[in-house]
Design a protein around this motif. Structure first.
Motif, PDB file in Angstrom:
ATOM      1  N   ALA A 203      77.892  64.184  -2.455  1.00 25.38           N
ATOM      2  CA  ALA A 203      78.761  64.746  -1.610  1.00 25.38           C
ATOM      3  C   ALA A 203      79.588  65.714  -2.518  1.00 25.38           C
ATOM      4  O   ALA A 203      79.918  66.924  -1.777  1.00 25.38           O
ATOM      5  N   GLU A 204      80.199  65.358  -3.414  1.00 26.08           N
ATOM      6  CA  GLU A 204      80.707  66.198  -4.450  1.00 26.08           C
ATOM      7  C   GLU A 204      80.019  67.420  -4.733  1.00 26.08           C
ATOM      8  O   GLU A 204      80.354  68.615  -4.970  1.00 26.08           O
ATOM      9  N   LEU A 205      78.760  67.363  -5.031  1.00 25.99           N
ATOM     10  CA  LEU A 205      78.091  68.421  -5.620  1.00 25.99           C
ATOM     11  C   LEU A 205      77.598  69.266  -4.340  1.00 25.99           C
ATOM     12  O   LEU A 205      76.698  70.296  -4.657  1.00 25.99           O
ATOM     13  N   ASN A 206      77.839  68.994  -3.090  1.00 22.42           N
ATOM     14  CA  ASN A 206      77.357  69.734  -1.871  1.00 22.42           C
ATOM     15  C   ASN A 206      75.757  69.556  -1.864  1.00 22.42           C
ATOM     16  O   ASN A 206      75.313  70.487  -1.515  1.00 22.42           O
ATOM     17  N   ARG A 207      75.206  68.610  -2.095  1.00 23.87           N
ATOM     18  CA  ARG A 207      73.752  68.734  -2.233  1.00 23.87           C
ATOM     19  C   ARG A 207      73.555  67.886  -0.681  1.00 23.87           C
ATOM     20  O   ARG A 207      73.957  66.911  -0.286  1.00 23.87           O
ATOM     21  N   ALA A 208      72.389  68.192  -0.341  1.00 18.64           N
ATOM     22  CA  ALA A 208      71.650  67.597   0.785  1.00 18.64           C
ATOM     23  C   ALA A 208      71.747  66.068   0.561  1.00 18.64           C
ATOM     24  O   ALA A 208      71.191  65.747  -0.635  1.00 18.64           O
ATOM     25  N   PRO A 209      71.896  65.005   1.618  1.00 14.22           N
ATOM     26  CA  PRO A 209      72.190  65.393   2.831  1.00 14.22           C
ATOM     27  C   PRO A 209      73.695  65.845   3.242  1.00 14.22           C
ATOM     28  O   PRO A 209      74.259  65.890   4.341  1.00 14.22           O
ATOM     29  N   PHE A 210      74.514  66.141   2.390  1.00 11.77           N
ATOM     30  CA  PHE A 210      75.754  66.606   2.276  1.00 11.77           C
ATOM     31  C   PHE A 210      76.188  67.978   2.100  1.00 11.77           C
ATOM     32  O   PHE A 210      77.145  68.287   1.557  1.00 11.77           O
ATOM     33  N   ASP A 211      75.118  68.784   2.387  1.00  7.77           N
ATOM     34  CA  ASP A 211      75.472  70.261   2.018  1.00  7.77           C
ATOM     35  C   ASP A 211      76.008  70.966   3.134  1.00  7.77           C
ATOM     36  O   ASP A 211      75.823  72.216   3.456  1.00  7.77           O
ATOM     37  N   LEU A 212      77.029  70.263   3.606  1.00  6.78           N
ATOM     38  CA  LEU A 212      77.815  71.130   4.738  1.00  6.78           C
ATOM     39  C   LEU A 212      78.333  72.377   4.467  1.00  6.78           C
ATOM     40  O   LEU A 212      78.204  73.271   5.254  1.00  6.78           O
ATOM     41  N   PRO A 213      79.168  72.450   3.335  1.00  8.03           N
ATOM     42  CA  PRO A 213      79.672  73.840   3.211  1.00  8.03           C
ATOM     43  C   PRO A 213      78.863  74.942   3.241  1.00  8.03           C
ATOM     44  O   PRO A 213      79.289  76.114   3.482  1.00  8.03           O
ATOM     45  N   GLU A 214      77.499  74.722   2.974  1.00 15.65           N
ATOM     46  CA  GLU A 214      76.707  75.967   2.590  1.00 15.65           C
ATOM     47  C   GLU A 214      75.609  75.723   3.765  1.00 15.65           C
ATOM     48  O   GLU A 214      74.677  76.484   3.947  1.00 15.65           O
ATOM     49  N   ALA A 215      75.688  74.952   4.740  1.00 18.02           N
ATOM     50  CA  ALA A 215      74.560  74.400   5.560  1.00 18.02           C
ATOM     51  C   ALA A 215      73.852  75.810   6.268  1.00 18.02           C
ATOM     52  O   ALA A 215      74.427  76.428   7.108  1.00 18.02           O
TER      53      ALA A 215
END
Lengths: 321, 169, 377
Positions: A203-215
């Motif tokens: 989540a901190e790295l904004n990586r899938a499955p949590f890449d929400l900020p750049e979805a």
């Protein structure tokens, strides 16, 4: 030469080394990600620039991006827009200060190393919010707000998971934490802690499955929608530098750092780190993206209680001997 | 308890997904490295139209009847018949095909009663200018000669000629 | 007020404000050139209004100037992912006007290529939907199978997407003999990839969390909006023209009409994946029962249907594809009206997207399965 000057010089050389390493390593990781995703998807990935495996592709891409026109959108908040990528890159580079690559191979063995790492990695979100706000673009703004809300949902669990390791090692220094794992790696004592740390790290790295900020299917490119050329390249490099730093920290805290038989310590360190990175990539190319509120609820309702219980049990067991 | 099973089931589904992608990772890539490698196309693959000539005499089979021109929905074909020569054979004086208009539907080739026009399977149809997309009689005949191996069009079903000949009235 | 305070109040205003956001016409997940004007408040969608016309090509008007056989390749360009079904709906209308009997073998061949086309279209949808939800890999997996099927279609029709294969009174040419063993193998692979997709995507916990209970379309609302296809069947209405009003030879095949219960995005996805399996069943039955004979009826050189009007409808991968054809006895149609299923299905978007989150909006839009070539015509 006087002593402080000498120290400054040594620090400068170390910094230059770290900077060079971070950049080259990030380029390599981008290539690796493209190759891993290609293998998973039965594709070839880059093959032409730098035959046979396209290993020069990212260098060529970086060069191309550097020569592109620098576009600042009309109505953008110029200062924040320009500074944002630098802030992200700085936060990524700062993390490398406390990463022990091997015995004695550390920029600076801070007494509060873990606390420092937690503080520095929190800086990244400021850059994303700056980028989103400065771009004067609605997609960017939504992406920035998402990254802010994302951060408050995982950061607490991330730090709690780190704390249980700190309790076990009895020190906040990364070097001492690694040395404390000479007999048994902390992942064996802290499987739940590692899981929590790893999820929160994604989540901190904004990586899938949590890449929400750049979805990209929702927000085009999120906070970096308006970025192009060099600035975008810096964002991209920083992202992968962060990926390496985060994985290296995971190795330091849970996987015994540089320790391992037969091979030299540095090799062990890199092997483990790349293993963590490849797993993160593997996850990225397998899973769909979660929704922002689902991440928040995962963070607060699942990870946080689990991390608290984990911390409590660890503390109790250490106290009880 | 329900929450715990839900979490375990969810975790398991993620592991299953990881297993699938891992198995896929072991398979070789399926990429066809065009243009270094080329696809094998079936003989009926359409591609752009071209003029066929008689393999023995080398003469164009076209009799300038103009059915293709009338059948083309997009007016991509423009053909002028030549004045009759001493051998009383009808020939086209000019035959231009505008690939910028062509939609590769193949109606012209179907309509041709003399097997003089065929879809020659050429699929690299880009040009640098619009002029590059306009093909003359000679160019079309050249492309048709390169299409020698498939010079015999596949057998056409009964009734085909009759129907497709009915272009614009 | 200090600068910091000023900035703080400004950001508060922005956060409270309703943002009008353009999704499209250039956006990664509008599936073509759809533009949706969305009003969002934070992550919530207050309203979403589709704005059409970016791909309008005057299909219906052009058709009035072309002869009946010439229109067949033109219909390929509407729903370009299901060209065969377009041709089929159109030639069916002309045949009905002419009172033409199509040879049985041609009907079977039409069923085979038509169901292949349905599989192709649903496969693409499966991949694109996973892409909408952030999973890139399934897209590449379904594309591998699609390539094999496209090779088959190419073997039969001579083209990959715009086939121009159906003819008024039959089909262009018979199936080549090498087609059948390849088909058998390709169908096996398709079923395998459908199972793989089921395990990788449909049963994934994140996918389910993203689609279950999202974009619920109640059956009543679906009927009011004349929704058809997997959209309608996902809401639990077992309405499939192949079963309800059989055309061609569909009454001879044994297949199930999959339906959902809740009418959410998940049910629509499950319906489509199940339809792939049913289509494979139909193809196998059609190949087994393929009769001998002509593949094209005798048709006059110049087609001039008697004056009159007809409406024919078939089940395209997206729903009821209707053709309303008026003839004045001339060589060209007097009027051709195209009832495009995804155009009709798209209308319900504002109803089911209202109040959803931005991320859900993409999930809902993707689950409708629109093709802009057909929506705008």
């Amino acid at each position: 030469m006087s002593k402080p000057l000498l120290e400054l010089l040594i620090a400068g050389i170390k910094f230059a080394l770290v900077l060079g390493f971070v950049s080259v390593n990030a380029l390599f990781l981008i290539w690796l990600e493209r190759k891993v995703s290609a293998r998973i998807q039965n594709r070839m990935g880059p093959i032409y620039v730098g035959r046979p495996q396209g290993w020069l592709q990212t260098a060529a891409d970086a060069l191309k991006l550097l020569t592109k026109e620098d576009i600042i959108p009309a109505g953008a908040d110029r200062l924040t827009f320009v500074v944002a990528p630098a802030v992200l890159f700085t936060s990524a580079v700062l993390l490398f200060v406390v990463i022990p690559f091997g015995p004695g191979l550390i920029v600076r063995d801070l007494k509060l190393g873990v606390a420092y790492a937690a503080a520095v990695s929190g800086l990244a979100v400021i850059s994303l919010v700056m980028a989103g706000w400065g771009s004067n673009n609605k997609y960017s703004l939504v992406g920035a707000l998402r990254s802010a809300s994302q951060m408050i949902s995982y950061e607490v669990s991330l730090i709690l998971a780190m704390l249980s390791v700190v309790i076990l090692a009895g020190s906040l220094s990364t070097v001492e934490i690694v040395e404390a794992q000479s007999r048994i790696w902390f992942i064996a004592l802290q499987p739940l802690g590692f899981l929590i740390y790893f999820i929160a790290l994604l989540a901190e790295l904004n990586r899938a499955p949590f890449d929400l900020p750049e979805a990209e299917s929702e927000l085009v490119a999120g906070y970096n929608t308006e970025y192009s050329g060099m600035r975008w390249a810096i964002f991209f490099l920083a992202e992968y530098a962060n990926l390496f730093a985060g994985s290296a920290l995971a190795v330091t805290l849970f996987l015994g750092g540089w320790q391992g038989p037969w091979l030299p310590p540095v090799v062990w360190f890199f092997l483990k780190t790349f293993l963590v990175i490849v797993v993160a990539m593997w996850l990225r190319w397998t899973l769909p993206r979660v929704r922002p509120d689902q991440l928040t609820s995962l963070g607060w309702k699942l990870l946080l209680p689990a991390a608290l219980v984990n911390l409590g049990v660890t503390g109790f067991l250490v106290l009880a001997g | 308890m329900e929450t715990v099973t839900a979490i375990l089931k969810g975790g398991w589904s993620i592991l299953v997904g990881l297993g699938i992608t891992f198995r896929r990772m072991l398979r070789p890539p399926v990429t066809l490295r065009y243009p270094e490698e080329r696809p094998e196309l079936p003989p009926i693959y359409r591609g752009m139209p071209a003029l066929l000539s008689d393999p023995e005499t080398g003469e164009l089979r076209c009799t300038a009847c103009g059915v293709c021109q009338r059948t083309c929905p997009l007016e991509a074909i423009h053909m002028e018949p030549a004045p009759l020569g001493p051998d009383k054979k009808k020939r086209p004086a000019s035959f231009t095909l505008d690939m910028g208009r062509c939609m590769v539907c193949g109606l012209c080739a179907e309509a041709c009663a003399f097997n003089a026009l065929t879809m020659a399977g050429r699929y690299e149809l880009a040009g640098y200018t619009r002029q590059d997309l306009i093909f003359s009689l000679e160019e079309l005949a050249e492309i048709g000669r390169g299409y020698r191996e498939n010079n015999q069009a596949p057998p056409r079903p009964a009734g085909a000629r009759a129907q497709d000949g009915g272009g614009v009235q | 007020m200090t600068t910091a305070e000023k900035t703080a109040t400004q950001s508060e205003e922005v956060l409270e404000q309703v943002l009008t956001v353009n999704f499209g016409p250039q956006h990664p997940s509008t599936h073509g050139v759809l533009r949706v004007v969305a009003r969002i408040r934070g992550e919530y969608l207050q309203d979403a209004e589709p704005d059409l016309g970016y791909l309008h090509r005057c299909f219906e008007k052009i058709a009035e100037g072309w002869t009946y056989p010439q229109i067949v390749p033109l219909t390929d360009r509407l729903d370009y992912l299901a060209a065969i079904t377009n041709e089929w709906a159109y030639v069916l209308a002309v045949e009905k006007l002419l009172g033409l009997q199509v040879p049985e073998r041609a009907e079977y061949i039409r069923v085979i290529v038509g169901e292949l086309q349905r599989i192709l279209s649903h496969l693409l949808w499966m991949g694109a939907y996973a892409l909408d939800l952030g999973a890139t890999t399934p897209f590449l997996y379904v594309f591998q199978e699609r390539e094999r099927l496209y090779d088959l279609m190419q073997l039969v029709t001579g083209a990959r997407m715009t086939y121009n294969y159906l003819r008024i009174g039959g089909v262009k040419r018979d199936l080549p003999p090498e087609f059948f063993p390849l088909l058998e193998k390709a169908l096996d692979n398709v079923l395998k990839v459908a199972d793989e997709y089921q395990a990788l995507v449909l049963e994934n916990v994140i996918f389910q969390a993203r689609t279950k209970g999202i974009g619920v379309l109640p059956p009543d609302l679906a009927r009011q909006y004349a929704i058809s296809g997997p959209m309608l069947r996902g809401s639990g209405v077992a309405w499939d023209l192949r079963r309800s009003e059989p055309y061609s030879v569909y009454d001879r095949f044994d297949f199930a009409v999959p339906t959902g219960q809740n009418g959410d995005c998940y049910d629509r996805a499950v319906c489509r994946v199940e339809e792939i399996r049913q289509s494979a069943r139909i193809i196998r039955q059609a190949v087994a029962g393929l009769p001998a004979g002509e593949v094209r009826a005798k048709v006059p050189a110049a087609i001039r249907p008697p004056a009159g009007e007809v409406y024919t409808a078939i089940e395209s991968p997206r729903g009821e594809l209707g053709v309303y054809l008026v003839s004045d006895g001339g060589p060209q149609p007097y009027r051709l009206k195209w009832r495009a299923p995804s155009f009709v299905n798209l209308q319900v978007l504002p109803e089911i997207a209202r109040g959803a989150k931005v991320a859900d909006f993409i999930a809902i839009l993707g689950s409708i399965d629109i093709i802009l070539g057909e929506v705008d015509r």
